[in-house]
Design a protein around this motif. Structure first.
Motif, mmCIF file in Angstrom:
data_model
loop_
_atom_site.group_PDB
_atom_site.id
_atom_site.type_symbol
_atom_site.label_atom_id
_atom_site.label_comp_id
_atom_site.label_asym_id
_atom_site.label_seq_id
_atom_site.Cartn_x
_atom_site.Cartn_y
_atom_site.Cartn_z
ATOM 1 N N LYS A 71 3.782 0.308 6.445
ATOM 2 C CA LYS A 71 4.439 1.063 5.378
ATOM 3 C C LYS A 71 3.971 2.516 5.370
ATOM 4 O O LYS A 71 4.734 3.420 5.035
ATOM 5 N N LEU A 72 2.689 2.713 5.743
ATOM 6 C CA LEU A 72 2.165 4.076 5.813
ATOM 7 C C LEU A 72 2.573 4.780 7.099
ATOM 8 O O LEU A 72 2.831 5.977 7.110
ATOM 9 N N PRO A 119 6.280 13.601 3.023
ATOM 10 C CA PRO A 119 6.412 13.172 1.618
ATOM 11 C C PRO A 119 7.478 13.980 0.885
ATOM 12 O O PRO A 119 7.764 15.120 1.235
ATOM 13 N N THR A 121 -0.672 11.815 0.896
ATOM 14 C CA THR A 121 -0.061 11.814 2.227
ATOM 15 C C THR A 121 -0.318 13.136 2.944
ATOM 16 O O THR A 121 -0.618 13.169 4.147
ATOM 17 N N ASP A 137 1.139 -3.720 5.617
ATOM 18 C CA ASP A 137 0.779 -2.606 4.727
ATOM 19 C C ASP A 137 0.581 -1.318 5.525
ATOM 20 O O ASP A 137 0.992 -0.234 5.088
ATOM 21 N N MET A 148 0.851 -1.190 0.000
ATOM 22 C CA MET A 148 0.000 0.000 0.000
ATOM 23 C C MET A 148 0.890 1.244 0.000
ATOM 24 O O MET A 148 1.727 1.416 0.878
ATOM 25 N N ARG A 149 0.707 2.088 -1.036
ATOM 26 C CA ARG A 149 1.492 3.311 -1.159
ATOM 27 C C ARG A 149 0.556 4.489 -1.397
ATOM 28 O O ARG A 149 -0.437 4.374 -2.108
ATOM 29 N N LEU A 150 0.898 5.623 -0.810
ATOM 30 C CA LEU A 150 0.141 6.850 -1.048
ATOM 31 C C LEU A 150 1.020 7.826 -1.807
ATOM 32 O O LEU A 150 2.235 7.898 -1.581
ATOM 33 N N SER A 151 0.389 8.596 -2.678
ATOM 34 C CA SER A 151 1.136 9.646 -3.359
ATOM 35 C C SER A 151 1.463 10.754 -2.369
ATOM 36 O O SER A 151 0.928 10.806 -1.252
#
Length: 671
Positions: free
Chosen positions: A298-299, A44, A8, A295, A1-4
């Motif tokens: 990771k955030l 970010p 973020t 996941d 799971m990744r956020l731009s």
């Protein structure tokens, strides 16, 4: 799971907003949770394309009070600012009645909610409007001020309830004292929601906090179905209030119910966190749940809450050494955080890590000796030293500080068992179940206590409750099987004990299907005591070949292997869904324990048990069976092994002499 990067920044803005809104309403635990999560979000790295879009978000700072997008509510909040500041200062100083009276004085509440006004006989005829003729109109207050006043009323009632309660486990401590303010708050909110839900209402929309408060009140009034609806509505209106999610978690009784409500939850990161946390609290484990937690990490790589979830997942999966390492790393990252350290102390207790437990107890005491978690940690330390009276003293202190401290009730039950005070132990376990009916440790403790009292029917009922909550924990099924064996129900006892073996293989070998005997033969390790019990019950039933097969399996566990000729197909093909669970309310921890009473998960068995009492008994049975079938070579070999083991040596020597005499007699007969 990744956020731009932009996503973020939006996440950080939402969490900042949550901290301010919860703090304004004195929801300190929810504000703390959101602030900790906010702090764990890494900054970010913005690309050139992102920088312009993020100009309005980067470095976002909230004013002293959050703005309200609704103009009516914003105007009310502005008018009430002076009174709001006064009420909040009273709340912060723990003067809850004074806080409530700033906006809702007792005279106003008594007039609004009098018995006469709420008498159905006074109701306006249907179709003539919603108001009652003798009712006064509700005061015009902003939702923020109204929440603060009603919440202070609830907290005041809880405080008075604790003050009126007797000493913990005292002669008059029956757990029957209620919060007298709940009725007032419940009636007020009932009217408030009725007015806002009316078709002709032009009142501003609800913000979600009053739904949370009403849901919390309904939970305390045991109206769980209505509470669930209001709490669900609350998280849709304002998903960042962690307190509302926790109340929902406490209402969910099983993973089936959790999966059922998941589609109706708001689709955002909070639902994802809620699902993972609730699944961990329901003692679930597996690759999917572990992946979900990873996941989230990771955030929020340094989030104490997510790291705790990962440690508890290992704890419930019986991977105690990994769980201990995760809690140790968490403590290094957040050395002043006391939340969930009672679970860490349980792990250290089971692993017998006395120096680490002593350090943890000293650390908790130096940070805050009057936190319930600190008292539980210190109580566990004294229990490890076998100072059970002192342990009870600290568990009582934890309960004096917080009567809903589940760990303290359960662990105090264990200590009373050690002190041979079965009546107090049963009462402690019952109070633990009242706090949380999903606590399998308390159900298991009740079963063990009634088994000590030789009340096997009651013990069986409570063991089945524990097994229903932990269907893949072999220790639960072993307790069920042993209890059935004592009651003479050998056939059912065999089914339960086979399930115990399958459950242990689930943990030890990650075996997920049980289709053939070959899979059983490949199990890394089986408990020889369980195998001996199964064999003994087969022997009593007259099924000698099955008994022999399990006796051979039992002996084979000394080397960690399976017997060459063991016919254990019944184990492999036994239905893992065999139902022993009782759902009624009337009768018909965990893993390795100190004194037989559980505290946490059990450590996995190592390969090969070596010679044990169980394997020696099985070897003796096989030797005698060989004598009965005139297999004197096998009988002599097994008896010789018993002499070498140093167990039941005299009986083994007698058996060897008998073998020799029979062989000599056979030789003479042949001549």
């Amino acid at each position: 799971m990744r956020l731009s990067a932009i996503d973020t920044l939006h996440l950080k803005e939402a969490l900042q907003n949550a901290v301010v809104k919860c703090s304004e309403r004195c929801l300190y635990q929810s504000a703390k949770w959101a602030a900790e999560l906010l702090d764990s979000v890494p900054d970010p790295v913005l690309s050139e394309l992102d920088q312009e879009a993020a100009a309005g978000l980067q470095g976002y700072q909230h004013p002293a009070f959050s703005s309200n997008p609704d103009p009516v509510e914003a105007e009310l909040e502005a008018k009430e600012l002076s009174k709001y500041l006064l009420a909040k200062s009273f709340f912060d100083c723990k003067e809850f009645d004074r806080c409530a009276s700033v906006f809702l004085p007792d005279s106003l509440l008594s007039g609004l909610l009098s018995t006469k006004a709420n008498d159905p006989a006074n109701a306006t005829p249907k179709g003539k409007g919603n108001a009652l003729p003798f009712e006064k109109a509700l005061p015009t207050l902003s939702q923020k001020s109204l929440f603060l006043a009603l919440y202070a009323k609830v907290i005041s009632g809880e405080k008075k309830k604790n003050e009126e309660s007797e000493m913990i486990m005292g002669p008059q401590d029956l757990g029957t004292i209620k919060n007298s303010h709940l009725v007032i708050v419940s009636r007020f909110l009932e009217r408030w929601f009725a007015e806002h839900k009316a078709e002709d209402s032009d009142l501003p929309p609800s913000q979600g906090f009053l739904e949370y408060l009403y849901g919390m009140v309904l939970v305390k009034e045991k109206n769980e179905d209505a509470a669930f609806d209001y709490l669900l509505n609350s998280v849709h209106l304002f998903p960042w209030n962690w307190g509302a999610w926790l109340e929902l978690t406490n209402l969910i009784s099983g993973v089936e119910q959790l999966n059922k409500i998941t589609p109706v939850l708001p689709q955002n990161i909070m639902s994802f966190i809620f699902y993972a946390n609730t699944a961990v609290n329901l003692y679930q484990q597996g690759q999917d749940l572990a992946a979900s937690v990873n996941d989230l990490l990771k955030l929020f790589p340094t989030s104490s809450f997510i790291l705790t979830c990962r440690a508890l997942l290992n704890y419930h999966s019986k991977d105690l050494y990994t769980a201990e390492q995760n809690f140790s790393n968490l403590l290094a990252l957040h050395p002043h955080r006391l939340d969930s350290l009672d679970h860490y102390s349980n792990i250290l207790y089971v692993l017998n890590m006395r120096p680490k437990l002593a350090f943890l107890a000293h650390l908790c005491s130096s940070i805050d000796k009057f936190r319930p978690e600190s008292c539980v940690v210190i109580g566990n330390y004294y229990s490890l030293l076998s100072q059970h009276e002192k342990a009870v003293q600290y568990f009582r202190r934890a309960l004096t500080l917080d009567r809903s401290c589940l760990s303290a009730w359960t662990l105090m039950g264990h200590e009373y068992v050690e002190l041979k005070n079965t009546h107090a132990a049963i009462e402690s376990y019952r109070r633990a179940v009242d706090v949380n009916r999903r606590d399998y440790r308390a159900w298991y403790g009740l079963g063990q206590t009634y088994e000590v009292l030789e009340m096997n029917a009651y013990a069986l009922y409570y063991y089945k409750k524990a097994a229903g909550l932990r269907p893949w924990d072999g220790k639960m099924w072993q307790a069920v099987g042993s209890c059935l064996q004592k009651m003479g129900k050998d056939r059912d006892g065999i089914k339960a004990l086979k399930r115990a073996l399958l459950a242990d293989s689930y943990y030890d070998s990650t075996v997920s299907s049980f289709g053939s005997a070959g899979q059983v033969d490949r199990m890394a390790q089986m408990d020889p005591e369980v195998l001996l019990q199964i064999a003994t019950m087969y022997d009593r039933l007259g099924e000698v070949e099955e008994a022999r097969a399990y006796m051979e399996l039992c002996v084979a566990q000394e080397d960690g292997g399976a017997a060459e000729n063991a016919d254990a197909s019944a184990l492999a093909t036994s239905n893992p869904g065999e139902s022993f669970i009782v759902h009624g309310d009337s009768p018909g921890s965990e893993g390795d324990v100190e004194g037989g009473y559980e505290r946490g998960g059990g450590a996995a068995q190592v390969e090969g048990t070596g010679v044990t009492v169980a394997t020696s008994k099985a070897r003796m049975w096989l030797a005698r069976h060989a004598m009965r079938t005139e297999d004197y070579v096998t009988a002599n070999r097994l008896a010789t092994e018993l002499c070498q083991d140093g167990v039941e040596v005299e009986e083994a020597k007698a058996l060897i002499r008998e073998v020799r005499s029979r062989v000599e007699l056979a030789d003479l007969t042949e001549r």
